[in-house]
Design an enzyme around this catalytic site. Structure first.
Site, PDB file in Angstrom:
ATOM      1  CG  HIS A  59      -0.948   3.979   4.565  1.00  0.00           C
ATOM      2  ND1 HIS A  59      -1.714   3.645   5.661  1.00  0.00           N
ATOM      3  CD2 HIS A  59      -0.414   2.808   4.115  1.00  0.00           C
ATOM      4  CE1 HIS A  59      -1.646   2.333   5.861  1.00  0.00           C
ATOM      5  NE2 HIS A  59      -0.871   1.805   4.936  1.00  0.00           N
ATOM      6  CB  CYS A 102      -0.941   0.001   1.203  1.00  0.00           C
ATOM      7  SG  CYS A 102      -0.224  -0.699   2.695  1.00  0.00           S
TER       8      CYS A 102
END
Ligand code: NAP
Ligand code: 12T
Length: 340
Positions: free
Chosen positions: A246, A133
């Site tokens: 994130h 990710c």
């Protein structure tokens, strides 16, 4: 999209990524014939919703893949290592979200906006790997710059949400926050320390070098995706008490100078990358805004005056969507349109 329908298995369908996979397949109206939901024996017999209908969850076994065209794996690396070969032997193409196959030279590692053409090399092992990710969201702005002037070095620090480590970690942050705000002590099981109101410079396990595996994934995967073995990358990956999304502070050094104005222009022209950078109005990317979306957001674009040709960036994306489910479904779309 072609008219044909495809039989799709979702391995790890009950997990944080698997459930989002179902959302994304439905939203994008992926042409599904049969949908087979697979998980551990613990979930067999449970039902999940897909487009308003209940679909039963089955136990993952070697015989799960008969008649399946595409198998989307997000059930942990051990399951991917054990079952992708069985799925491939049964005729499926696997799109794997774990780290199990990413660095295998016969397995393409794909972010469609960056190296979508690599999907053509799926036939070797019939496995395509979805990158980590944190790597996925970083390589979008890097590719935009790299195509204009070769990148020499990247220094990245991440601020990663707990959803990256699955449903149990989401529950742990929620429960710890509640307990601590009510003056009670907080237990921890998923992480080695309390994550609520804290930061842990520790994602995945430590290696003898002192780096974590997560940091090495960012380094090695970025090189593979950008097709530049010599690219210098260093990373520090940090878990923060955020549920979804994130964030990354990225310092990029290029061969030629790229002005802030030029960088904005390159980012604005790049697919699925959005510039959010109006500091006069306190506008910059934030995880609470990225959550639930498929775009990658870049802001705080500024020159690094301490180096010759370097920029500082702040990059944010929803780690479960673009960082996992959306990227995998984008790969599946290209696979069926162009290669199957
Ligand atoms: P999660 O919420 O903990 O879900 C795990 C899933 O795996 C559940 O569906 C679980 O089924 C299934 N599973 C566990 N053990 C199994 C077994 N023995 N046999 C069959 N199924 C089993 O975790 P997650 O966050 O969704 O992550 C799952 C995977 O995706 C991991 O490999 C992780 O590395 C990867 N991931 C990748 C990215 C990325 O960077 N692209 C981001 C996040 C996660 P039960 O419900 O039956 O236990
Ligand atoms: N440990 O896909 O904990 O390799 O946030 C993704 C996320 C591994 C991976 C995490 C992890 C992966 C995490």
């Amino acid at each position: 999209m072609s008219e044909k329908q495809w039989n799709v298995a979702v391995v790890g369908a009950t997990g944080a990524v698997g459930k989002e996979m179902l959302e994304v397949l439905a939203e994008r109206d992926f042409p599904i014939g049969e949908l087979r939901l697979l998980a551990s024996a613990r979930s067999a017999g449970d039902f999940l919703e897909f487009k308003g209908e209940s679909v039963v969850v089955q136990e993952l076994t070697d015989d799960s893949f008969e008649g399946i065209d595409i198998a989307l794996f997000s059930a942990g690396g051990e399951r991917s290592k054990a079952y992708c070969p069985a799925a491939a032997a049964a005729g499926a193409v696997c799109i794997d979200n774990s780290s199990a196959w990413r660095m295998d030279p016969e397995v393409p590692l794909v972010v469609p906006e960056v190296n979508g053409d690599d999907i053509a090399r799926y036939a070797g092992k019939r496995i395509i790997a979805n990158p980590n990710c944190s790597t996925i969201q970083m390589v979008l702005p890097l590719k935009a710059l790299h195509d204009f002037s070769r990148i020499k070095r990247v220094v990245v620090s991440t601020y990663q949400s707990v959803s990256g480590s699955g449903q149990k970690a989401i529950d742990e942050l929620r429960i710890q926050s509640g307990e601590l705000l009510n003056g009670r002590p907080a237990d921890h099981k998923v992480y080695p320390h309390q994550i609520a109101f804290n930061c842990l410079p520790h994602i995945d396990s430590f290696l003898d070098s002192g780096y974590t595996k997560e940091e090495m994934k960012m380094i090695n995967e970025t090189r593979k995706i950008l097709g530049d073995r010599n690219l210098r990358v260093t990373a520090t990956t940090v878990r923060v008490p955020v549920f979804y999304g994130h964030s990354e502070s990225v310092n990029v050094e290029t061969e030629e100078k790229i002005t802030v104005e030029k960088a904005r222009e390159l980012f604005a022209a790049f697919p699925n990358l959005e510039v959010v950078d109006d500091v006069a109005h306190n506008c910059y990317p934030m995880p609470i805004d990225a959550a639930g979306h498929d775009m990658t957001y870049v802001g705080r674009i500024r020159e690094d005056d301490s180096a010759d040709n370097a920029l500082n960036l702040w990059v944010v994306a929803d780690n479960i969507r673009k960082g996992a489910a959306t990227n995998a479904v984008q790969i599946a779309e290209i696979l069926v349109e162009k290669h199957l």
